[in-house]
Design an enzyme around this catalytic site. Sequence first.
Site, PDB file in Angstrom:
ATOM      1  N   THR A 184      -2.504  -9.279  10.577  1.00 13.98           N
ATOM      2  CA  THR A 184      -1.115  -9.155  11.044  1.00 13.98           C
ATOM      3  C   THR A 184      -0.705  -7.727  11.414  1.00 13.98           C
ATOM      4  O   THR A 184       0.351  -7.530  12.021  1.00 13.98           O
ATOM      5  CB  THR A 184      -0.132  -9.639   9.951  1.00 13.98           C
ATOM      6  OG1 THR A 184      -0.368  -8.876   8.764  1.00 13.98           O
ATOM      7  CG2 THR A 184      -0.315 -11.115   9.662  1.00 13.98           C
ATOM      8  N   CYS A 217       2.339  -9.392  13.299  1.00 13.49           N
ATOM      9  CA  CYS A 217       3.692  -9.801  12.913  1.00 13.49           C
ATOM     10  C   CYS A 217       4.763  -9.019  13.681  1.00 13.49           C
ATOM     11  O   CYS A 217       4.488  -7.992  14.299  1.00 13.49           O
ATOM     12  CB  CYS A 217       3.885  -9.634  11.407  1.00 13.49           C
ATOM     13  SG  CYS A 217       4.023  -7.903  10.912  1.00 13.49           S
ATOM     14  N   SER A 241      -3.020   2.044   4.218  1.00 10.41           N
ATOM     15  CA  SER A 241      -2.061   1.139   4.863  1.00 10.41           C
ATOM     16  C   SER A 241      -2.439   0.933   6.329  1.00 10.41           C
ATOM     17  O   SER A 241      -2.268   1.826   7.163  1.00 10.41           O
ATOM     18  CB  SER A 241      -0.656   1.736   4.759  1.00 10.41           C
ATOM     19  OG  SER A 241       0.243   1.012   5.567  1.00 10.41           O
ATOM     20  N   HIS A 268     -10.619  -4.963   4.380  1.00 13.55           N
ATOM     21  CA  HIS A 268      -9.183  -4.896   4.091  1.00 13.55           C
ATOM     22  C   HIS A 268      -8.779  -6.145   3.288  1.00 13.55           C
ATOM     23  O   HIS A 268      -9.242  -7.239   3.579  1.00 13.55           O
ATOM     24  CB  HIS A 268      -8.391  -4.807   5.396  1.00 13.55           C
ATOM     25  CG  HIS A 268      -6.930  -4.571   5.177  1.00 13.55           C
ATOM     26  ND1 HIS A 268      -6.066  -5.580   4.807  1.00 13.55           N
ATOM     27  CD2 HIS A 268      -6.185  -3.435   5.234  1.00 13.55           C
ATOM     28  CE1 HIS A 268      -4.850  -5.066   4.657  1.00 13.55           C
ATOM     29  NE2 HIS A 268      -4.895  -3.777   4.915  1.00 13.55           N
ATOM     30  N   GLU A 286      -6.225  -8.072   3.292  1.00 11.06           N
ATOM     31  CA  GLU A 286      -5.720  -9.220   4.072  1.00 11.06           C
ATOM     32  C   GLU A 286      -6.871  -9.982   4.721  1.00 11.06           C
ATOM     33  O   GLU A 286      -6.868 -11.223   4.769  1.00 11.06           O
ATOM     34  CB  GLU A 286      -4.723  -8.759   5.157  1.00 11.06           C
ATOM     35  CG  GLU A 286      -4.153  -9.943   5.929  1.00 11.06           C
ATOM     36  CD  GLU A 286      -3.214  -9.564   7.065  1.00 11.06           C
ATOM     37  OE1 GLU A 286      -2.653  -8.450   7.054  1.00 11.06           O
ATOM     38  OE2 GLU A 286      -3.050 -10.407   7.967  1.00 11.06           O
ATOM     39  N   CYS A 296       2.765 -12.355   1.969  1.00 11.91           N
ATOM     40  CA  CYS A 296       3.793 -12.464   3.009  1.00 11.91           C
ATOM     41  C   CYS A 296       3.699 -13.828   3.697  1.00 11.91           C
ATOM     42  O   CYS A 296       2.606 -14.266   4.066  1.00 11.91           O
ATOM     43  CB  CYS A 296       3.631 -11.357   4.053  1.00 11.91           C
ATOM     44  SG  CYS A 296       4.838 -11.522   5.384  1.00 11.91           S
ATOM     45  N   HIS A 313       0.821  -1.213   0.000  1.00 14.88           N
ATOM     46  CA  HIS A 313       0.000   0.000   0.000  1.00 14.88           C
ATOM     47  C   HIS A 313       0.857   1.266   0.000  1.00 14.88           C
ATOM     48  O   HIS A 313       0.921   1.982   1.000  1.00 14.88           O
ATOM     49  CB  HIS A 313      -0.955  -0.010   1.197  1.00 14.88           C
ATOM     50  CG  HIS A 313      -2.016  -1.053   1.068  1.00 14.88           C
ATOM     51  ND1 HIS A 313      -2.581  -1.696   2.158  1.00 14.88           N
ATOM     52  CD2 HIS A 313      -2.643  -1.544  -0.022  1.00 14.88           C
ATOM     53  CE1 HIS A 313      -3.499  -2.543   1.728  1.00 14.88           C
ATOM     54  NE2 HIS A 313      -3.555  -2.478   0.400  1.00 14.88           N
TER      55      HIS A 313
HETATM   56  O1  0CJ Z   1      -0.870  -7.099   4.952  1.00 14.33           O
HETATM   57  C1  0CJ Z   1       0.310  -7.160   5.038  1.00 14.33           C
HETATM   58  C2  0CJ Z   1       0.905  -8.443   4.897  1.00 14.33           C
HETATM   59  C3  0CJ Z   1       1.182  -5.947   5.230  1.00 14.33           C
HETATM   60  C4  0CJ Z   1       1.807  -5.484   3.956  1.00 14.33           C
HETATM   61  C5  0CJ Z   1       2.647  -4.241   4.104  1.00 14.33           C
HETATM   62  O2  0CJ Z   1       1.966  -3.106   4.469  1.00 14.33           O
HETATM   63  P1  0CJ Z   1       0.800  -2.417   3.644  1.00 14.33           P
HETATM   64  O3  0CJ Z   1       0.750  -1.008   4.037  1.00 14.33           O
HETATM   65  O4  0CJ Z   1       0.971  -2.707   2.188  1.00 14.33           O
HETATM   66  O5  0CJ Z   1      -0.471  -3.214   4.105  1.00 14.33           O
HETATM   67  P2  0CJ Z   1      -1.441  -3.082   5.368  1.00 14.33           P
HETATM   68  O6  0CJ Z   1      -2.611  -2.240   4.927  1.00 14.33           O
HETATM   69  O7  0CJ Z   1      -1.900  -4.490   5.597  1.00 14.33           O
HETATM   70  O8  0CJ Z   1      -0.707  -2.541   6.514  1.00 14.33           O
HETATM   71 FE1  F3S Z   2       4.443  -9.517   6.464  1.00 16.35          FE
HETATM   72 FE2  F3S Z   2       4.164  -8.111   8.640  1.00 16.35          FE
HETATM   73 FE3  F3S Z   2       5.243  -7.050   6.577  1.00 16.35          FE
HETATM   74  S1  F3S Z   2       2.760  -9.648   7.847  1.00 16.35           S
HETATM   75  S2  F3S Z   2       4.281  -7.998   4.859  1.00 16.35           S
HETATM   76  S3  F3S Z   2       6.073  -8.776   7.748  1.00 16.35           S
HETATM   77  S4  F3S Z   2       3.863  -6.035   7.949  1.00 16.35           S
END
Ligand code: 0CJ
Ligand code: F3S
Length: 318
Positions: A173, A203, A231, A132, A134, A104, A49
């Site tokens: 996560t 995570c 994000s 979202h 995920e 991931c 994102h």
């Molecule tokens: O969902 C994830 C595995 C995190 C990916 C990295 O961050 P971002 O900003 O692309 O995604 P989130 O909106 O999930 O934080």
């Molecule tokens: Fe994975 Fe956490 Fe980054 S789930 S993509 S290590 S924010």
Amino acid sequence: MGMSIKPPLTLYLAAPRGFCAGVDRAIKIVEMALQKWGAPVYVRHEIVHNKFVVDGLRDKGAVFVEELDECPDDRPVIFSAHGVPKAVPAEARRREMVFVDATCPLVSKVHVEAERHHAAGLQMVMIGHEGHPEVLGTMGQLPDGEVLLVETVDDVAGITPRDPSRLAFITQTTLSVDDTAAIVAALQARFPAIVGPAKEDICYATTNRQASVKAIADRIDALFVIGAPNSSNSRRLVEVGRAAGCAYSQLVMRADQIDWRAIEGARSVGVTAGASAPEVLVNEVIDAFRERYDVTVDMIETARENVEFKVPRVLREA
Ligand code: 0CJ
Ligand code: F3S
């Protein structure tokens, strides 16, 4: 600026910040796919994102779409770091497409947990944000109705599981560590038999970035989190900053979004970056501060990270 003297400012730079191992891997996957197969390579959803990252990959020949039906059969497609419902790779296989999954590994691990609990006959409760990607991907590992979603402590009272004694929970996560602990406690209070991970599925990168914001929040007049409005992990850093005592905590995509008048008189600011925000944008923000202030940078490091994920084998072969 001419002869004017710049006011002094301490800039507390949070560490760890910025790219996590999953983001690093996902971006590498797109770059390596472009090298291997040439342009265009399709990417389902923003790979991570961040507009700056997405624009850079688009310049190299990546084509970003929201759904698989926007991709031709005969070009490779990559699934974003956030994960995809089971139906997506299934459809790609049916169409005999070349695809690479950039989910991931820490998200895939949650997918496996969900499947394991489902196979054991447990219904799932997922803690996460509705809509979202995920959450859509993780819920999409199981048939409809097998995963109940809760976003808040209040939501816990409203769910109606099939059998309250046969439940398990999983989480997104990138949630707030503190908010999630309260939701888990509410689930355990209402459903004493619920099973789940030791704490949650947040995570290491999410956890570490939130801890580093907490470490600086009480000594800063303003916090700038570099990250995008979509994000999740970046937005949580803003909330953590506010909750930890920095009322003026703002999400900015890059330096041009800083409201300089709002921080007039500030003597110390904090800067961090979400897991999808590149370090060049951190440097851009620091430089923007240097133009206006006599800046002293003080890095506050609360953890060391050494996580690395391999790219899929298909991209490591010639
Ligand atoms: O969902 C994830 C595995 C995190 C990916 C990295 O961050 P971002 O900003 O692309 O995604 P989130 O909106 O999930 O934080
Ligand atoms: Fe994975 Fe956490 Fe980054 S789930 S993509 S290590 S924010």
